[in-house]
Design an enzyme around this catalytic site. Structure first.
Site, PDB file in Angstrom:
ATOM      1  N   GLY A  13     -88.527 -24.023 -64.553  1.00 42.64           N
ATOM      2  CA  GLY A  13     -90.121 -24.721 -64.876  1.00 42.64           C
ATOM      3  C   GLY A  13     -91.227 -23.711 -64.695  1.00 42.64           C
ATOM      4  N   SER A  14     -91.281 -23.319 -64.185  1.00 36.74           N
ATOM      5  CA  SER A  14     -92.886 -22.649 -64.220  1.00 36.74           C
ATOM      6  C   SER A  14     -93.284 -21.905 -65.133  1.00 36.74           C
ATOM      7  CB  SER A  14     -92.452 -21.656 -62.977  1.00 36.74           C
ATOM      8  OG  SER A  14     -91.989 -20.407 -63.391  1.00 36.74           O
ATOM      9  N   ASN A  15     -93.044 -21.718 -66.294  1.00 40.54           N
ATOM     10  CA  ASN A  15     -93.494 -21.101 -67.012  1.00 40.54           C
ATOM     11  C   ASN A  15     -94.103 -21.895 -67.976  1.00 40.54           C
ATOM     12  OD1 ASN A  15     -92.790 -17.886 -67.920  1.00 40.54           O
ATOM     13  ND2 ASN A  15     -90.825 -18.415 -66.283  1.00 40.54           N
ATOM     14  N   MET A  91     -81.412 -20.718 -70.941  1.00 41.95           N
ATOM     15  CA  MET A  91     -80.263 -19.532 -70.461  1.00 41.95           C
ATOM     16  C   MET A  91     -79.328 -18.988 -71.159  1.00 41.95           C
ATOM     17  SD  MET A  91     -81.743 -18.356 -68.117  1.00 41.95           S
ATOM     18  CE  MET A  91     -80.925 -16.953 -67.345  1.00 41.95           C
ATOM     19  N   ARG A  92     -79.357 -20.087 -72.457  1.00 46.67           N
ATOM     20  CA  ARG A  92     -78.093 -19.558 -73.587  1.00 46.67           C
ATOM     21  C   ARG A  92     -78.889 -19.345 -74.581  1.00 46.67           C
ATOM     22  NH1 ARG A  92     -72.963 -23.048 -73.632  1.00 46.67           N
ATOM     23  NH2 ARG A  92     -74.633 -24.754 -75.497  1.00 46.67           N
ATOM     24  N   ASN A 108     -89.112 -15.634 -77.488  1.00 46.90           N
ATOM     25  CA  ASN A 108     -88.333 -16.299 -75.802  1.00 46.90           C
ATOM     26  C   ASN A 108     -88.755 -15.037 -74.783  1.00 46.90           C
ATOM     27  OD1 ASN A 108     -85.960 -15.940 -73.915  1.00 46.90           O
ATOM     28  ND2 ASN A 108     -85.268 -14.463 -74.468  1.00 46.90           N
ATOM     29  N   HIS A 110     -88.775 -12.552 -71.361  1.00 48.43           N
ATOM     30  CA  HIS A 110     -87.714 -11.947 -71.322  1.00 48.43           C
ATOM     31  C   HIS A 110     -88.327 -11.639 -69.900  1.00 48.43           C
ATOM     32  CE1 HIS A 110     -83.268 -10.073 -70.244  1.00 48.43           C
ATOM     33  NE2 HIS A 110     -84.445  -9.442 -70.119  1.00 48.43           N
TER      34      HIS A 110
END
Ligand code: GRF
Length: 204
Positions: A13-15, A91-92, A108, A110
């Site tokens: 969860g750093s973002n 992650m999905r 999203n 990436h």
């Protein structure tokens, strides 16, 4: 008008933290209404709780079947009337139920310059391919994994002597800047998708 965000996470969860901090610092008219994790016990949930944000952790039973997870996620997001969904290390891929509930509203993150190196290991794949420049992409999610209109990209050079770890550290720094920046642009209503499905940013 303050935009309401639902943030999807799977790990550290750093973002998410970068987003929390950027909103707290001012300049982004947004509120994180809920953080939804694909599993219990991850650091991202602790970061959300620490910031006083409501959290939902999917149980292994919820997560096992993508359709079940999608249904639950859609219900949690719509119940909180969110404007944008931010996948910050979730992650999905999300299924059509979530995507159609939030058309062109699912963002999203990436860790590669799409359309190069899609998939779950973008940093490693770029490093192993020996590219000299990789980078970060923020895009709208659609029903093809890591596809969908690109909102913003930022290049990260691969330096002589880099390891996957040193490259990853610089990639994360750039992610932590670019994701909040895109959320700010969305909150200001400056991101639109043309009829050709290309994202245009309205600059003043
Ligand atoms: C980020 O590198 C993101 O690009 C990838 O997963 C990572 C999530 O990191 N999809 P964090 O959970 O935000 O620290």
């Amino acid at each position: 008008m303050t935009i309401r965000l639902g943030v999807l996470v799977s790990g550290s969860g750093s973002n998410l933290q970068a987003l929390i901090d950027a909103i707290a610092a001012g300049g982004i008219d947004a509120e994180i209404a809920v953080v939804i994790s694909s599993r219990p016990g991850v650091l991202a949930l602790a970061r959300a709780a620490e910031a006083g944000i409501e959290t939902v952790a999917l149980s292994p039973d919820d997560y096992r079947y993508p359709a079940v997870a999608d249904k639950r996620i859609t219900a949690e997001l719509t119940a909180r009337d969110v404007d944008y969904v931010v996948m910050a290390g979730y992650m999905r891929m999300l299924g059509s139920r979530v995507l159609s509930a939030f058309p062109d509203r699912v963002i999203n993150l990436h860790p590669a310059l799409l359309p190069s190196f899609p998939g779950a290991s973008g940093i490693e794949d770029a490093f192993k391919a020996g590219v000299k420049v990789t980078g970060v992409t923020v895009h709208f999610a659609n029903e093809v994994y890591d596809e969908g209109p690109i909102i913003a990209q930022r290049a990260v050079p691969v330096l002589e002597g880099d390891t996957i770890e040193s490259l990853a550290a610089r990639m994360h720094e750039v992610e932590h800047e670019l994701l909040p920046e895109v959320v700010r642009l969305c909150s200001e209503g400056r991101v639109r998708i043309d009829s050709d499905r290309i994202v245009r940013i309205d600059h003043e």
